[in-house]
Design an enzyme around this catalytic site. Structure first.
Site, short mmCIF file in Angstrom:
data_model
loop_
_atom_site.label_atom_id
_atom_site.label_comp_id
_atom_site.label_asym_id
_atom_site.label_seq_id
_atom_site.Cartn_x
_atom_site.Cartn_y
_atom_site.Cartn_z
N THR A 93 0.86 -1.19 0.00
CA THR A 93 0.00 0.00 0.00
C THR A 93 0.90 1.23 0.00
OG1 THR A 93 -1.65 -1.18 1.32
CG2 THR A 93 -1.86 1.22 1.21
N LYS A 168 -7.59 1.60 -2.47
CA LYS A 168 -7.10 1.03 -1.20
C LYS A 168 -7.11 2.06 -0.06
CE LYS A 168 -4.90 -1.42 1.82
NZ LYS A 168 -5.56 -2.47 2.59
N LYS A 243 0.39 5.38 8.46
CA LYS A 243 0.90 5.66 7.11
C LYS A 243 -0.27 5.79 6.12
CE LYS A 243 1.59 2.28 4.49
NZ LYS A 243 1.85 1.09 3.67
P1 NAD Z 1 5.70 -6.09 7.30
O1 NAD Z 1 6.47 -4.98 7.89
O2 NAD Z 1 5.30 -7.26 8.13
O3 NAD Z 1 6.47 -6.66 6.00
C1 NAD Z 1 7.26 -5.89 5.14
C2 NAD Z 1 8.53 -6.66 4.89
O4 NAD Z 1 9.33 -5.95 3.95
C3 NAD Z 1 9.38 -6.81 6.16
O5 NAD Z 1 9.59 -8.20 6.42
C4 NAD Z 1 10.67 -6.08 5.83
O6 NAD Z 1 11.82 -6.69 6.38
C5 NAD Z 1 10.67 -6.15 4.31
N1 NAD Z 1 11.50 -5.14 3.68
C6 NAD Z 1 11.57 -3.82 3.92
N2 NAD Z 1 12.45 -3.21 3.10
C7 NAD Z 1 12.93 -4.19 2.30
C8 NAD Z 1 13.89 -4.21 1.24
N3 NAD Z 1 14.50 -3.09 0.83
N4 NAD Z 1 14.17 -5.40 0.65
C9 NAD Z 1 13.56 -6.53 1.05
N5 NAD Z 1 12.65 -6.58 2.06
C10 NAD Z 1 12.35 -5.42 2.67
O7 NAD Z 1 4.41 -5.42 6.63
P2 NAD Z 1 3.06 -6.13 6.15
O8 NAD Z 1 2.06 -6.08 7.26
O9 NAD Z 1 3.40 -7.42 5.49
O10 NAD Z 1 2.59 -5.06 5.05
C11 NAD Z 1 3.17 -4.97 3.76
C12 NAD Z 1 2.33 -4.01 2.94
O11 NAD Z 1 0.99 -4.52 2.87
C13 NAD Z 1 2.22 -2.61 3.55
O12 NAD Z 1 2.26 -1.66 2.53
C14 NAD Z 1 0.87 -2.63 4.25
O13 NAD Z 1 0.30 -1.34 4.34
C15 NAD Z 1 0.07 -3.54 3.34
N6 NAD Z 1 -1.04 -4.27 3.96
C16 NAD Z 1 -0.90 -4.90 5.16
C17 NAD Z 1 -1.99 -5.57 5.71
C18 NAD Z 1 -1.90 -6.29 7.05
O14 NAD Z 1 -2.95 -6.68 7.60
N7 NAD Z 1 -0.71 -6.50 7.59
C19 NAD Z 1 -3.21 -5.62 5.03
C20 NAD Z 1 -3.31 -5.01 3.79
C21 NAD Z 1 -2.21 -4.34 3.26
#
Ligand code: NAD
Length: 292
Positions: A93, A168, A243
């Site tokens: 997102t 979204k 965010k």
């Molecule tokens: P998270 O923080 O659990 O996962 C993100 C991952 O990206 C982490 O494991 C981090 O180490 C990795 N990362 C960061 N920079 C990186 C890089 N340069 N190279 C490789 N890996 C890297 O977050 P999440 O909850 O999985 O969310 C991910 C996205 O999905 C976000 O944009 C969030 O807004 C969206 N989202 C989350 C949910 C939810 O319920 N968690 C639901 C819908 C959408």
């Protein structure tokens, strides 16, 4: 079987990538976090040494990263310099402008990037029932749909690049506002002498019903899988929700839309995160409401 590169194996990316593996695809993944990589490897994923190697290994490259800054960085430093021909999908997102800028960078390199953010939480990611909101051309949408169908249940083509992100942030602004409303109602209900299960039984089947109650109830008990039952271990962190609320308020300004409740939700989540609660699940905001 398709070779898929998957970058970002966090709360969402890990279960999404595991569903692609279960469907028979060869998934090569990378994350900066060693624990995430270990869980991915244990479930049969191929581990890449870095993001560029993960991208190079895929005919399809999927990113699931925290925010626009990481997506821009991973695309400009790792994906675009090392991939010549692949179907690119960003499921993070992020803000509409960054999505469109990164897609323009991909187009300059001869590839199309779809913006395909999701809704449905970690439960939806595990069950393969996410909703995908997809911006991009008809042809790329059709090519990407079989992969979305594995990870999701509702796949919507929202228009050109960036429109997935637009849909979204509207969704998440509703979610933040409704979670605060549910937190106020469950706190007040308890103080008026109605126990949480009784209030849940009524509201989850009455006109107040919503995802924040029915799937993610912020008090322990009524929905066993909700973060309230595990001391608000995230799920979807409060920092991520803040965010998204900031993105929604930027979009409200740029589209000249009045958003009084979205603005108030941003203030409340900002206070909550500033109080040191950013890594808790966003539904933990009920603690701040109850402490007032
Ligand atoms: P998270 O923080 O659990 O996962 C993100 C991952 O990206 C982490 O494991 C981090 O180490 C990795 N990362 C960061 N920079 C990186 C890089 N340069 N190279 C490789 N890996 C890297 O977050 P999440 O909850 O999985 O969310 C991910 C996205 O999905 C976000 O944009 C969030 O807004 C969206 N989202 C989350 C949910 C939810 O319920 N968690 C639901 C819908 C959408």
């Amino acid at each position: 079987m398709t070779a898929i590169g998957f970058i970002g194996l966090g709360n969402m990316g890990l279960p999404m990538s595991l569903n692609l593996i279960k469907a028979g695809h060869q998934v090569t993944g990378f994350d900066l976090n060693a624990d995430a990589v270990q869980s991915f490897a244990a479930a049969g994923g191929h581990v890449a040494a870095d993001a560029a190697s993960a991208a190079q290994a895929g005919e399809v490259v999927i990113t699931m990263l925290p925010a626009g800054a990481q997506v821009r960085q991973v695309y400009s430093e790792s994906i675009l310099p090392s991939v010549k021909d692949a179907l690119l999908m960003d499921c993070s997102t992020i803000d509409v402008d960054t999505a469109r800028e990164v897609a323009a960078m991909a187009a300059a390199a001869g590839m199309e990037m779809l913006d395909a953010p999701v809704s449905g939480g970690t439960g939806g990611a595990e069950a393969g029932t996410l909703t995908f909101m997809v911006g991009g051309s008809d042809a790329s949408f059709a090519a990407a749909k079989p992969y979305f169908d594995i990870m999701g249940a509702t796949i919507v083509h929202t228009g050109g690049v960036g429109n997935g992100q637009a849909a979204k942030i509207c969704n998440n602004m509703i979610l933040a506002i409704s979670m605060i409303g549910v937190a106020e109602a469950f706190t007040m209900g308890e103080r008026l002498g109605v126990d949480a299960q009784t209030l849940f039984d009524i509201t989850s089947t009455s006109s107040g019903q919503c995802w924040a109650i029915n799937t993610y109830c912020p008090v322990p008990g009524p929905v066993p899988g909700s973060p309230a039952n595990r001391d608000f271990k995230a799920g979807f962190t409060a920092a991520m929700m803040l965010k998204d609320l900031r993105l929604s308020q930027d979009a409200a300004k740029s589209s000249d839309t009045a958003s009084p409740l979205g603005s108030e939700a941003e203030k409340l989540f900002s206070e909550f995160v500033d109080g040191g609660n950013g890594s808790y699940d966003f539904s933990a905001i009920i603690r701040m409401i109850a402490a007032r």
